[in-house]
Motif scaffolding. Structure first.
Motif, PDB file in Angstrom:
ATOM      1  N   ILE A 241      11.542  37.729   4.880  1.00 40.01           N
ATOM      2  CA  ILE A 241      10.982  37.472   6.203  1.00 40.01           C
ATOM      3  C   ILE A 241      11.757  36.359   6.908  1.00 40.01           C
ATOM      4  CG2 ILE A 241       8.961  36.566   7.412  1.00 40.01           C
ATOM      5  CD1 ILE A 241       7.263  37.994   5.236  1.00 40.01           C
ATOM      6  N   LEU A 242      12.017  35.272   6.209  1.00 39.19           N
ATOM      7  CA  LEU A 242      12.737  34.152   6.819  1.00 39.19           C
ATOM      8  C   LEU A 242      14.147  34.571   7.227  1.00 39.19           C
ATOM      9  CD1 LEU A 242      11.718  31.107   4.561  1.00 39.19           C
ATOM     10  CD2 LEU A 242      10.729  31.842   6.735  1.00 39.19           C
ATOM     11  N   ALA A 243      14.805  35.360   6.390  1.00 39.02           N
ATOM     12  CA  ALA A 243      16.154  35.818   6.713  1.00 39.02           C
ATOM     13  C   ALA A 243      16.150  36.735   7.933  1.00 39.02           C
ATOM     14  CB  ALA A 243      16.764  36.541   5.510  1.00 39.02           C
ATOM     15  N   ALA A 244      15.135  37.603   8.033  1.00 42.50           N
ATOM     16  CA  ALA A 244      15.046  38.521   9.175  1.00 42.50           C
ATOM     17  C   ALA A 244      14.826  37.766  10.476  1.00 42.50           C
ATOM     18  CB  ALA A 244      13.918  39.521   8.942  1.00 42.50           C
ATOM     19  N   ILE A 245      13.985  36.729  10.445  1.00 38.43           N
ATOM     20  CA  ILE A 245      13.724  35.945  11.654  1.00 38.43           C
ATOM     21  C   ILE A 245      14.978  35.175  12.058  1.00 38.43           C
ATOM     22  CG2 ILE A 245      12.379  34.029  12.596  1.00 38.43           C
ATOM     23  CD1 ILE A 245      10.052  34.986  10.812  1.00 38.43           C
ATOM     24  N   ALA A 246      15.669  34.581  11.087  1.00 36.19           N
ATOM     25  CA  ALA A 246      16.903  33.851  11.393  1.00 36.19           C
ATOM     26  C   ALA A 246      17.950  34.784  11.982  1.00 36.19           C
ATOM     27  CB  ALA A 246      17.438  33.175  10.132  1.00 36.19           C
ATOM     28  N   SER A 247      18.033  36.016  11.450  1.00 38.55           N
ATOM     29  CA  SER A 247      18.994  36.995  11.959  1.00 38.55           C
ATOM     30  C   SER A 247      18.657  37.402  13.389  1.00 38.55           C
ATOM     31  CB  SER A 247      19.002  38.220  11.045  1.00 38.55           C
ATOM     32  OG  SER A 247      19.838  39.230  11.555  1.00 38.55           O
ATOM     33  N   TYR A 281      14.946  27.174   6.083  1.00 39.14           N
ATOM     34  CA  TYR A 281      13.861  26.306   6.545  1.00 39.14           C
ATOM     35  C   TYR A 281      14.241  25.667   7.873  1.00 39.14           C
ATOM     36  CZ  TYR A 281      11.366  26.298   1.998  1.00 39.14           C
ATOM     37  OH  TYR A 281      10.655  26.629   0.875  1.00 39.14           O
ATOM     38  N   PHE A 282      15.493  25.202   7.950  1.00 39.75           N
ATOM     39  CA  PHE A 282      15.951  24.513   9.156  1.00 39.75           C
ATOM     40  C   PHE A 282      16.255  25.511  10.274  1.00 39.75           C
ATOM     41  CE2 PHE A 282      17.015  21.835   5.525  1.00 39.75           C
ATOM     42  CZ  PHE A 282      16.490  20.607   5.914  1.00 39.75           C
ATOM     43  N   LYS A 283      16.895  26.610   9.945  1.00 37.43           N
ATOM     44  CA  LYS A 283      17.221  27.615  10.961  1.00 37.43           C
ATOM     45  C   LYS A 283      15.964  28.190  11.596  1.00 37.43           C
ATOM     46  CE  LYS A 283      21.547  29.065   8.729  1.00 37.43           C
ATOM     47  NZ  LYS A 283      22.255  30.197   8.069  1.00 37.43           N
ATOM     48  N   ASP A 284      14.894  28.322  10.799  1.00 33.59           N
ATOM     49  CA  ASP A 284      13.659  28.934  11.288  1.00 33.59           C
ATOM     50  C   ASP A 284      12.620  27.920  11.748  1.00 33.59           C
ATOM     51  OD1 ASP A 284      14.546  31.517  10.904  1.00 33.59           O
ATOM     52  OD2 ASP A 284      13.717  31.698   8.891  1.00 33.59           O
TER      53      ASP A 284
END
Length: 384
Positions: A241-247, A281-284
């Motif tokens: 989920i975190l990777a998808a939001i950052a992308s 954590y920082f990107k999102d």
């Protein structure tokens, strides 16, 4: 039946009236109420919690502290509570230097056994204590509370979120769960705020599976201040989920779109997941809520860590910090603020703050502060 030595400065005496005035409601209170039925008259009235007035020590008076910890669990040593004990001792060293108070600590191993508490309460050294720290488990508290109420001794529960014990002598260092929700509510305020709940694959198989990040892109590009609350408790799902939001965020910016405004609310338990990329954590712009936080690069934490390593030859844990906080808050308070129940005062021994208040409908003095840990896109962390 009250002698002079029973009276304390600031004490309030409550003198009851006659039986009729004490039990019969005034006419205006009685108006409009139904006549009592037989079942009403048989209802048992719950006894009220005993109000306790604490008496502060004079500055030159020595303090005895009873520290109740499960140092062993069966035949095994419990390293967490050794850390707590060592943190507590380090706090006492600081107090001796800063205030000059004389403090003696008696450590009692509760062994996580309720029957053991009854033996401890009868111990002469325990009964000499003016402050009790522990026990750490709620089910062990009743064995101590009755004695503490009788002799007006404060009891500090350092770790438990107490649900079923109610007493004016009890101070709870862990904030209650309801205060966490109030802290999250602060993030939802705003005219253009949109709150979105994101479930894991177990709850919603359409998320980031068939549509890639298209749904997320349209969500983030809605021109609103987005608060995304991730509800999954799976390490693999959270990472996905975190990777998808950052992308999605990166794609929008790369296409020249207005940078989206969003914050993600997660769970502090995510720090236990070994698979998570902490850069996300920082990107999102992740926000976590925790009952305790110690930022290792903060000056106050670095100083504590250095002193702890010198004293005990080991790195401190969160239990070490909590033990230190317990000493630094309650030992000095025994010479001043305890007389006023410490109500509404803010204490910050290291980096976590504590404010004790009685909850509505209860008598326990409960810390109200959850720590909000915010990860910023510039790779800084703020703690509120």
């Amino acid at each position: 039946g009250i002698s002079a030595q029973d009276l304390r400065s600031g004490s309030m005496l409550k003198v009851p009236g006659d039986a009729k005035s004490a039990t019969e409601p005034a006419p205006e209170e009685r108006f409009g109420q139904p006549e009592p039925t037989e079942s009403d008259t048989l209802t048992t009235v719950e006894p009220q919690v005993k109000e306790v007035d604490f008496l502060a020590l004079s500055s030159g008076e020595p303090l005895r502290v009873a520290l109740l910890l499960p140092m062993t669990d069966g035949d095994k040593q419990n390293p967490n509570y050794l850390d707590f004990y060592q943190g507590f001792l380090l706090g006492l060293e600081k107090i001796k230097t800063q205030y000059g108070y004389s403090v003696r600590v008696d450590l009692f191993n509760t062994r996580q056994e309720s029957d053991r508490l009854r033996t401890i309460v009868d111990d002469a050294d325990f009964r000499a204590a003016r402050l009790i720290v522990g026990p750490v488990y709620e089910e062990e508290l009743p064995a101590v509370i009755g004695y503490a109420e009788e002799y007006a001794v404060p009891v500090v529960s350092p770790l438990a979120d107490v649900k079923n014990v109610d007493s004016d002598v009890l101070f709870q260092m862990a904030p209650p769960q309801m205060r966490k929700y109030a802290k999250i509510e602060e993030l939802t305020q705003g005219e253009h705020k949109q709150v979105t709940l994101i479930y894991g694959e177990k709850n919603d198989r359409e998320f980031a599976v068939k549509e890639g990040d298209q749904g997320l892109s349209s969500l983030l590009a809605n021109g609103k201040d987005n608060l995304l609350i991730v509800l999954s408790d799976s390490g693999l799902e959270v990472d996905r989920i975190l990777a998808a939001i950052a992308s999605a965020n990166t794609n929008l910016v790369a296409r020249g779109k207005t940078p989206p405004r969003f914050t993600i609310v997660g769970n502090s338990r995510w720090n236990r997941f070994g698979n998570l990329d902490r850069a996300l954590y920082f990107k999102d712009r992740l926000v976590l809520f925790s009952t305790y936080h110690a930022k290792r690069d903060a000056e106050v934490i670095k100083t504590f860590d250095s002193d702890y390593i010198k004293a005990f030859g080991a790195l401190p844990s969160l239990y070490s910090y909590r033990g230190y906080d317990a000493a630094m808050i309650f030992v000095p308070a025994m010479y001043s603020n305890i007389q006023y129940d410490m109500e509404g005062r803010r204490y910050t021994p290291l980096q976590t703050s504590y404010t004790f208040q009685q909850m509505p409908g209860g008598s326990n003095h409960v810390n109200q502060n959850w720590m909000r840990v915010s990860y910023r896109p510039d790779f800084t962390i703020t703690v509120d």
